[in-house]
Design a protein around this motif. Structure first.
Motif, mmCIF file in Angstrom:
data_model
loop_
_atom_site.group_PDB
_atom_site.id
_atom_site.type_symbol
_atom_site.label_atom_id
_atom_site.label_comp_id
_atom_site.label_asym_id
_atom_site.label_seq_id
_atom_site.Cartn_x
_atom_site.Cartn_y
_atom_site.Cartn_z
ATOM 1 N N PRO A 241 23.635 5.869 -38.224
ATOM 2 C CA PRO A 241 22.185 6.233 -38.580
ATOM 3 C C PRO A 241 21.609 6.562 -39.942
ATOM 4 C CG PRO A 241 23.144 8.158 -37.345
ATOM 5 C CD PRO A 241 24.137 7.215 -37.863
ATOM 6 N N LYS A 242 20.530 6.497 -40.387
ATOM 7 C CA LYS A 242 19.933 6.762 -41.689
ATOM 8 C C LYS A 242 19.551 8.242 -41.626
ATOM 9 C CE LYS A 242 19.981 2.847 -43.336
ATOM 10 N NZ LYS A 242 21.105 2.479 -44.270
ATOM 11 N N ILE A 243 19.265 8.787 -40.472
ATOM 12 C CA ILE A 243 19.171 10.363 -40.305
ATOM 13 C C ILE A 243 19.213 10.628 -38.854
ATOM 14 C CG2 ILE A 243 16.521 10.241 -39.306
ATOM 15 C CD1 ILE A 243 16.427 12.536 -41.817
ATOM 16 N N GLY B 43 4.095 -0.267 -39.704
ATOM 17 C CA GLY B 43 4.216 -1.536 -40.023
ATOM 18 C C GLY B 43 5.552 -2.178 -39.594
ATOM 19 N N TYR B 44 6.741 -1.486 -38.966
ATOM 20 C CA TYR B 44 7.601 -1.898 -38.705
ATOM 21 C C TYR B 44 7.820 -2.497 -37.223
ATOM 22 C CZ TYR B 44 9.283 0.350 -42.855
ATOM 23 O OH TYR B 44 9.474 0.704 -44.202
ATOM 24 N N ASN B 45 8.905 -3.300 -36.991
ATOM 25 C CA ASN B 45 9.061 -3.650 -35.437
ATOM 26 C C ASN B 45 10.148 -2.748 -35.163
ATOM 27 O OD1 ASN B 45 9.546 -4.807 -33.117
ATOM 28 N ND2 ASN B 45 10.698 -6.614 -34.214
ATOM 29 N N VAL C 52 14.546 -6.072 -34.316
ATOM 30 C CA VAL C 52 13.700 -5.218 -35.034
ATOM 31 C C VAL C 52 14.192 -4.772 -36.365
ATOM 32 C CG1 VAL C 52 13.754 -3.922 -32.438
ATOM 33 C CG2 VAL C 52 15.563 -3.378 -33.940
ATOM 34 N N ASP C 53 13.008 -4.113 -36.839
ATOM 35 C CA ASP C 53 13.189 -3.489 -38.279
ATOM 36 C C ASP C 53 13.990 -1.969 -38.217
ATOM 37 O OD1 ASP C 53 11.965 -5.873 -39.499
ATOM 38 O OD2 ASP C 53 10.107 -4.623 -38.804
ATOM 39 N N TRP C 54 13.809 -1.451 -37.026
ATOM 40 C CA TRP C 54 14.199 -0.077 -37.086
ATOM 41 C C TRP C 54 14.575 0.304 -35.372
ATOM 42 C CZ3 TRP C 54 15.490 3.874 -40.322
ATOM 43 C CH2 TRP C 54 15.263 3.959 -41.658
ATOM 44 N N TYR D 92 23.084 -3.699 -36.455
ATOM 45 C CA TYR D 92 21.956 -4.852 -36.765
ATOM 46 C C TYR D 92 20.792 -4.358 -37.758
ATOM 47 C CZ TYR D 92 18.201 -8.200 -36.647
ATOM 48 O OH TYR D 92 17.260 -9.056 -37.181
ATOM 49 N N ALA D 93 20.169 -3.023 -37.187
ATOM 50 C CA ALA D 93 19.048 -2.437 -37.893
ATOM 51 C C ALA D 93 19.417 -1.061 -38.373
ATOM 52 C CB ALA D 93 17.808 -2.880 -36.959
ATOM 53 N N PRO D 94 18.791 -0.656 -39.550
ATOM 54 C CA PRO D 94 18.690 0.780 -39.536
ATOM 55 C C PRO D 94 18.432 1.625 -38.487
ATOM 56 C CG PRO D 94 17.238 -0.273 -40.894
ATOM 57 C CD PRO D 94 17.736 -1.211 -40.379
ATOM 58 N N CYS D 95 18.707 2.714 -38.214
ATOM 59 C CA CYS D 95 18.047 3.549 -37.034
ATOM 60 C C CYS D 95 18.359 5.052 -37.226
ATOM 61 C CB CYS D 95 19.322 3.233 -36.015
ATOM 62 S SG CYS D 95 21.259 3.779 -36.210
ATOM 63 N N VAL D 96 17.713 5.748 -36.301
ATOM 64 C CA VAL D 96 17.688 7.103 -36.173
ATOM 65 C C VAL D 96 18.322 7.721 -34.730
ATOM 66 C CG1 VAL D 96 16.037 9.015 -36.028
ATOM 67 C CG2 VAL D 96 15.437 6.984 -37.444
#
Length: 426
Positions: free
Chosen positions: A145-147, A50-52, A124-126, A23-27
């Motif tokens: 994940p993005k990273i 500023g992200y949720n 969530v945004d992240w 659903y959202a970008p993640c780490v």
């Protein structure tokens, strides 16, 4: 690795729910030590930007919602309830024979799926996911994940992950994804770095060793504020970061470096002041948590709660204790799981504590009180031991108050949880 972990069940479950993990970008954060701190710090920085943000961690200390939360508070009750109502009927309707290899769903798989669904419902945004155990076959390893971050690797969970640092490193390296950057903490052996580097190269993943990216770092304890001032310099940053951390211990400067670098890699334009403010907001229960002014126990200057349970981490806890409290008198309340090496830990405690209270870490974890007693005996330490942990907690508090001593509680998160419940009940 023993054949008790797999990814096909969580994959099957996520497909039933329309892949909430995407659903959202993640780490994704793995490692033996510090992964909880790094996860929390990254989540706090993203929130400050500023992200949720959703944060998935383990273990919880006193409240299950600690596992699935926002960086500085729980999600709303509506989200938890809505998600349970979505989860249960769908899981109940699964025909057991249709599950991969007809294996029953594990508790951790179910909780991980619940986290994915909570974060989707919370829009969530992240999301930041801490690995439960290992990496390659951990239920979280279905995410894209993005990273990735891989913290320091120690010998741990050897019955599941392998009996050498290299084998454990190979399991942790299993979170490295194709073409996805990975941040790697300093490791205790060159061989571990080689394992991680080779896995990254094989996956075409850009890899970054923290010690090569941080030009200069330093830290200083502030005895008055009970905070730790850190200083970080890197060519990645537009200006240095000077932060006053609530999370204490010299390991936290490395964790802060990992978090700052990871966020700069995914959000290169983010201002360093945002990173500083995020780092300053991060805190974790049961990691050198200082509790002062406890009702009925005014005479105890402070109780320090730390879930450290390896020789290295307990050594760092004692180091932080000495830096913050100098030569002040301290009692120790100690319990550990049956698989821990108490011999070395007891030798470490030999010269620091006035008195040691040895017990079990609650009812949930198997422990071996006899081997604890044997170890403290051999170290020639003045101690009291009893399997009745509730009685021993009260005794440690009563005696510490009587003598005006500090009290350190360590050896197990389960013990920390019991002590927190004791404090809440008085």
């Amino acid at each position: 690795q023993k054949n008790i972990f797999w990814l096909d069940t969580i994959d099957y479950l996520c497909k039933r729910f329309d892949n909430p993990q995407d659903y959202a970008p993640c780490v994704h954060v793995a490692g033996s030590k510090g992964k909880g701190s790094v996860s929390r710090m990254i989540a706090c920085i993203l929130q400050e930007a500023g992200y949720n943000v959703g944060l998935y961690m383990s273990p919880h200390i006193t409240d299950f919602r600690e596992r699935i939360c926002k960086p500085t508070c729980f999600l709303s009750e509506e989200i938890y309830e809505k998600t349970i109502k979505e989860l249960i009927p769908n899981i109940d309707s699964i025909i057991p024979e249709s599950l991969p290899a007809e294996r029953p769903i594990t508790w951790f798989e179910l909780v991980t799926l619940y986290a994915f669904l909570c974060f989707r419902n919370a829009k969530v945004d992240w999301a930041v996911y801490e690995v439960g155990l290992g990496g390659r076959l951990d239920a979280t390893n279905i995410i894209r994940p993005k990273i990735c971050c891989i913290n320091a690797i120690e010998l741990e969970h050897t019955e599941f992950l392998g009996d050498t640092l290299e084998k454990i490193a190979a399991e942790k390296a299993g979170i490295i994804k194709n073409c996805t950057p990975v941040i790697i903490a300093p490791q205790q052996s060159e061989n571990v770095k080689i394992v991680l580097r080779e896995k990254a190269i094989a996956r075409h993943a850009p890899y970054y060793f923290v010690e090569e990216l941080i030009n200069h770092s330093s830290y200083k304890f502030d005895e008055k504020s009970k905070k730790m001032n850190i200083h970080l310099e890197s060519n990645l940053f537009n200006h240095q970061i000077d932060a006053s951390l609530q999370m204490l211990g010299k390991a936290q400067i490395l964790n802060a470096s990992m978090a700052a670098i990871a966020v700069k890699k995914i959000l290169p334009n983010l201002d360093e002041d945002v990173i500083r403010r995020g780092l300053e907001k991060a805190k974790l229960p049961g990691r050198f948590e200082i509790v002062e002014k406890i009702k009925k126990y005014d005479d105890i200057p402070a109780v320090i709660l730390d879930g450290a349970h390896t020789l290295n981490s307990i050594s760092l806890t004692i180091d932080t204790l000495n830096k913050l409290y100098g030569a002040k008198k301290v009692n120790l309340l100690f319990a550990c799981a049956a698989d821990k090496d108490v011999k070395d830990i007891s030798m470490l405690c030999k010269y620091r504590f006035e008195h040691v209270y040895v017990t079990r870490p609650g009812d949930k974890k198997e422990s071996n009180l006899d081997s604890e007693k044997e170890a403290f005996n051999a170290a020639g330490i003045d101690f009291t031991a009893d399997a009745d942990y509730k009685m021993m907690i009260k005794k440690a508090f009563d005696d510490s108050a009587e003598n005006g001593n500090l009290l350190l509680v360590t050896g197990s998160f389960y013990l920390v949880s019991e002590v927190k419940q004791f404090i809440d009940s008085i």
